[in-house]
Design a protein around this motif. Sequence first.
Motif, short mmCIF file in Angstrom:
data_model
loop_
_atom_site.label_atom_id
_atom_site.label_comp_id
_atom_site.label_asym_id
_atom_site.label_seq_id
_atom_site.Cartn_x
_atom_site.Cartn_y
_atom_site.Cartn_z
N VAL A 66 0.63 -0.74 0.07
CA VAL A 66 -0.23 0.09 0.32
C VAL A 66 0.59 1.09 -0.23
CG1 VAL A 66 -1.53 -1.03 1.63
CG2 VAL A 66 0.07 -0.02 2.58
N VAL A 67 0.55 2.68 -0.04
CA VAL A 67 0.96 3.93 0.10
C VAL A 67 0.25 4.65 0.30
CG1 VAL A 67 1.46 5.39 -1.65
CG2 VAL A 67 1.91 3.46 -2.90
N VAL A 68 1.37 5.07 1.42
CA VAL A 68 0.89 6.45 2.87
C VAL A 68 1.80 6.96 2.95
CG1 VAL A 68 -0.85 4.17 3.51
CG2 VAL A 68 2.15 4.81 4.30
N LYS A 69 1.40 8.31 3.24
CA LYS A 69 1.97 9.27 3.99
C LYS A 69 3.68 8.55 4.68
CE LYS A 69 0.03 12.55 2.74
NZ LYS A 69 -0.13 13.27 1.01
N GLN A 70 4.95 9.43 4.37
CA GLN A 70 5.65 9.38 5.34
C GLN A 70 5.59 9.31 6.54
OE1 GLN A 70 9.11 10.47 3.53
NE2 GLN A 70 8.82 9.81 1.33
N ARG A 79 3.23 5.57 10.71
CA ARG A 79 4.09 4.66 11.87
C ARG A 79 3.53 3.16 11.21
NH1 ARG A 79 4.53 5.62 18.01
NH2 ARG A 79 2.09 5.10 17.64
N ALA A 80 4.27 2.59 10.85
CA ALA A 80 3.99 1.19 10.04
C ALA A 80 3.79 0.30 11.56
CB ALA A 80 5.55 0.53 9.57
N GLN A 81 3.74 0.86 12.25
CA GLN A 81 2.97 -0.11 13.64
C GLN A 81 1.69 -0.12 13.81
OE1 GLN A 81 4.87 -2.48 16.09
NE2 GLN A 81 2.63 -2.30 16.14
N ASP A 82 1.66 1.04 13.62
CA ASP A 82 -0.09 2.08 14.41
C ASP A 82 -1.31 1.19 12.49
OD1 ASP A 82 0.35 3.38 16.11
OD2 ASP A 82 0.75 5.34 14.53
N MET A 83 -0.62 1.25 11.81
CA MET A 83 -0.63 -0.21 10.52
C MET A 83 -1.35 -1.16 10.69
SD MET A 83 0.76 2.06 7.35
CE MET A 83 0.15 1.14 6.20
N ALA A 89 -10.55 -12.12 3.99
CA ALA A 89 -9.40 -11.03 5.59
C ALA A 89 -8.96 -10.47 4.27
CB ALA A 89 -8.73 -12.83 5.87
N VAL A 90 -7.84 -10.56 3.07
CA VAL A 90 -7.93 -9.22 2.37
C VAL A 90 -8.27 -8.33 2.42
CG1 VAL A 90 -6.39 -8.88 0.98
CG2 VAL A 90 -6.15 -10.83 1.85
N ARG A 91 -9.77 -8.14 1.93
CA ARG A 91 -10.26 -7.07 1.68
C ARG A 91 -11.00 -5.90 3.47
NH1 ARG A 91 -10.59 -3.57 -0.76
NH2 ARG A 91 -10.45 -5.17 -2.87
N CYS A 92 -10.73 -7.22 4.41
CA CYS A 92 -11.10 -6.61 5.62
C CYS A 92 -9.84 -5.68 6.36
CB CYS A 92 -11.12 -7.37 6.52
SG CYS A 92 -11.32 -6.73 8.36
N MET A 93 -8.50 -6.28 5.98
CA MET A 93 -7.26 -5.14 6.18
C MET A 93 -7.21 -3.94 5.48
SD MET A 93 -4.74 -9.23 6.09
CE MET A 93 -3.50 -7.65 6.21
N ILE A 94 -7.65 -4.29 3.99
CA ILE A 94 -7.57 -3.13 2.82
C ILE A 94 -8.48 -1.78 3.43
CG2 ILE A 94 -7.61 -1.96 0.88
CD1 ILE A 94 -6.65 -5.68 -0.16
N ASP A 95 -9.42 -2.47 3.59
CA ASP A 95 -10.54 -1.63 3.92
C ASP A 95 -10.21 -0.37 5.32
OD1 ASP A 95 -12.26 -2.41 2.26
OD2 ASP A 95 -13.43 -3.40 3.64
N ALA A 96 -9.89 -1.65 6.43
CA ALA A 96 -9.23 -0.68 7.70
C ALA A 96 -7.67 0.44 7.44
CB ALA A 96 -8.65 -1.77 8.55
N LEU A 97 -6.85 -0.06 5.93
CA LEU A 97 -6.26 0.95 6.03
C LEU A 97 -6.81 1.87 4.48
CD1 LEU A 97 -3.45 -1.62 5.14
CD2 LEU A 97 -3.70 -0.96 7.01
N THR A 98 -7.58 1.64 4.13
CA THR A 98 -8.41 2.63 3.75
C THR A 98 -8.76 3.75 4.20
OG1 THR A 98 -8.35 1.67 1.50
CG2 THR A 98 -9.65 3.27 1.21
N ALA A 99 -9.75 3.07 5.05
CA ALA A 99 -10.30 3.81 5.84
C ALA A 99 -9.46 4.87 7.45
CB ALA A 99 -11.02 3.32 7.00
N GLY A 100 -8.47 4.31 8.05
CA GLY A 100 -7.48 4.38 8.87
C GLY A 100 -6.30 5.47 8.59
N PHE A 101 -6.01 4.89 6.90
CA PHE A 101 -4.82 5.70 6.95
C PHE A 101 -4.52 6.33 5.56
CE2 PHE A 101 -4.22 2.34 9.62
CZ PHE A 101 -2.91 2.92 10.88
N ASP A 102 -6.21 6.15 4.83
CA ASP A 102 -5.89 6.80 3.07
C ASP A 102 -5.28 6.01 2.91
OD1 ASP A 102 -7.53 8.38 1.75
OD2 ASP A 102 -5.42 10.08 1.89
#
Length: 815
Positions: A723-727, A730-734, A797-810
């Motif tokens: 995934v691509v996120v802002k620099q 923190r990886a731990q939060d994700m 399960a993978v879609r669940c993870m992607i949705d969490a990253l999209t919602a929480g970290f854009d």
Amino acid sequence: MQFSESWLRTFANPEKISTDALSHSLTMAGLEVEEVGPVAPPFTKIVVARVLATERHPNADRLNVCQVDAGTGETLQIVCGAPNVTPGIVVPCALVGAVLPPGEEGGKPFEIKVGKLRGVDSFGMLCSARELKLSEDHGGLLVLPDDAPVGQDIRQYLDLDDQVFTIKLTPNKADCLSIHGVAREVSALTGAALTLPDMSPVAVTIQDKLPVKISSPDLCGRFSGRIIRGVNARAATPAWMVQRLERSGQRSISALVDISNYVMLELGRPSHVFDLDKIHGGLDVRWGRKGEQLKLLNGNTVEVDEQVGVISDDKEIESLAGIMGGDSTAVSLDTTNIYLEAAFWWPNAIQGRARRYNFSTDAAHRFERGVDYATTVEHIERITALILDICGGQAGPVDDQTVNVPQRQPVKLRVARAERVLGIELSSAEIADVFQRLNLSFTRSQGDEGEVFEVTPPSYRFDIEIEEDLIEEVARIYGFERIPARPPVAESEMRPTNEGRRSQHVVRHALAARDFNEVINFAFVEEQWEQDFADNNNPIRLLNPIASQLAVMRSTMIGGLLDKVRYNLNRKASRVRLFEVGRVFHRDPKVVDGGLTVAGYHQPMMAAGIAYGPAFDEQWGVATRPVDFFDIKGDVEALFHPRVPRFEPVAHPALHPGRAARVIVDGKAVGVVGELHPRWLQKYELTQAPVLFELELDALRGVGLPVYTEISKFPAAVRDLAVVVKQSLRAQDMLDAMRAALDKGGFGHFVQSLVLFDEFRPKAASAAIGADEKSLAFRVTLQDTGSTLQDETVDSAVRCMIDALTAGFDARLRA
């Protein structure tokens, strides 16, 4: 502690015991005799003689021809070159045939023969103290008292067959820092009668008193003193006193000083003699004040503060309490009126104070261990009697003020307990006999375990506080040699161990297995280290530091480890990996006194390590690179295995602000890991940043019990997610967000692992990844123990993870 045997035997004289047997008895009773030696080397045929007449040698200007009466029945002619030879003096005379000690160590004894000196016959030799090896004084002949019996053997007259004992005392035996104290032991060990000097009150002929105020009862518990007027300070110290002082390692100074020193050695009571005419008004016993100064008797000028006790008058301070007097009120040969002082100083008020000023005194050595508080007046009377006898004068009344002396609490000794500790059978009568011989008052009663002795410690025994102290006294006087050397007999018992906690030894081995070498540093450190590495501007200070730069207790181990890294680098080491396990010290008002605690101070055990230089030893198969944060982070994770620590950014005064983390285990912060702050690299002259950690030892020891988990027979499903996120994210939060989403979606029990395995930051912006973005790749492993996971379950399960990253970290999936 040094003293002559003859002096000791005036107090307690076990007549049937030889010098060697006496030395052995003292050593076996805990008073280790380091050395026993004669006061003079062997020599013969040297007698007391009187010079009758002298005349100049006809052939030598510096020689005299003397007529000498040596008690032989005839006058002897002896040629002498001593500058102080005069008619009428009494001196040692070596007769013809006498054998003198060798002039140099390793030389041969010197025999006196009839000889001719510049043509004149000489029938003997007049001796100096140096020629007899009694002292190093070679300024002239050894002049004896006028009443010395002519013809008597000099060894007998000067008691030169006496022996000097040197005793090595342990700190608890302060009661034996005197002839009286050692004689008490001799009396208890041998049964010899104990004879004390006369300490009866002297006649009071004047009513003068010096006003004295005790402002600090926690410093001085009792203060006794008296005025003596009209003394003759120029009076000669008696030869017997000079002899005893010299054989105790003290040199004679003047009569008043010698008497004070003599009674200190005799009774263990340091005292001080003030010149009364130099005291301004009265005396005040108090703690010092910051900025006050005092010139001492040794010539040093010291500055005192609130931690040092003083005796002051109305104008200035006059002495360091219990340590040394001041120069301004010192007695001299012109002194005529004196003030004599003897006091009880609390040991903890004296301990370490002399070492603050880089010297030690006999008085401080005794007071910091404890001096009898019940006999100040008796000792004043003893000193006074000697002063009046030797120097004359008129004594005033004793002014005795008691404000705060120790209250000795009874100590109980269980007979059964003493038998268990010593491993021998003891009767009540034997224990009672020991206490009676030691003059310890006691009562007897019956307890749950049998007979119990209750002993009230005397005022001079500061070392008797607990039951084990009394057991030690029983063993000493009963005789260690009488206790049989038997191997211990005990049942073999398998004791349970706590499998959930590993020992400190195992932790140290684990650190050594990670390629760290153990060091041991002082727990007291430089004050600057506390400021630099712990931002601690109010460290715990030592009252008696062993060195001026090691003056505070450490609250972190970083300074000591960094210092050892520099030490190794200065000796051409290129790769250094060190660890230490020890205590740090913090103020904590919640801590109370206990068996292993001190009120107001928290003393946790810590494990700390530091790594400097290459990550690995140089080799062909691995490229050389410097050790970094993630190397040591991996070491920390290995130390906590099987528990998994979390790492969060932390601001720490010793660590790099962007390369430091707090270590969290079970929700509790237990330490830090990180790279040394750049500002300390320059200050401590390091070319590369070391990486270090500091962890609570209790957290490392708690590993928990093994937990069984079923091993699946079915294949695992592995999925990678980039995934691509802002620099700034923190990886731990994700990771935490993805795990929470999996648990919420009901997939959490399938997850075997979820890890970050790749990070990509572009050098320049592109269509896929912006300049302020990064790509993170996660790998999730899913497995079920009951069946093979279906693709639909894995995809959900993978879609669940992607949705969490999209919602929480854009976040967005990487193309």
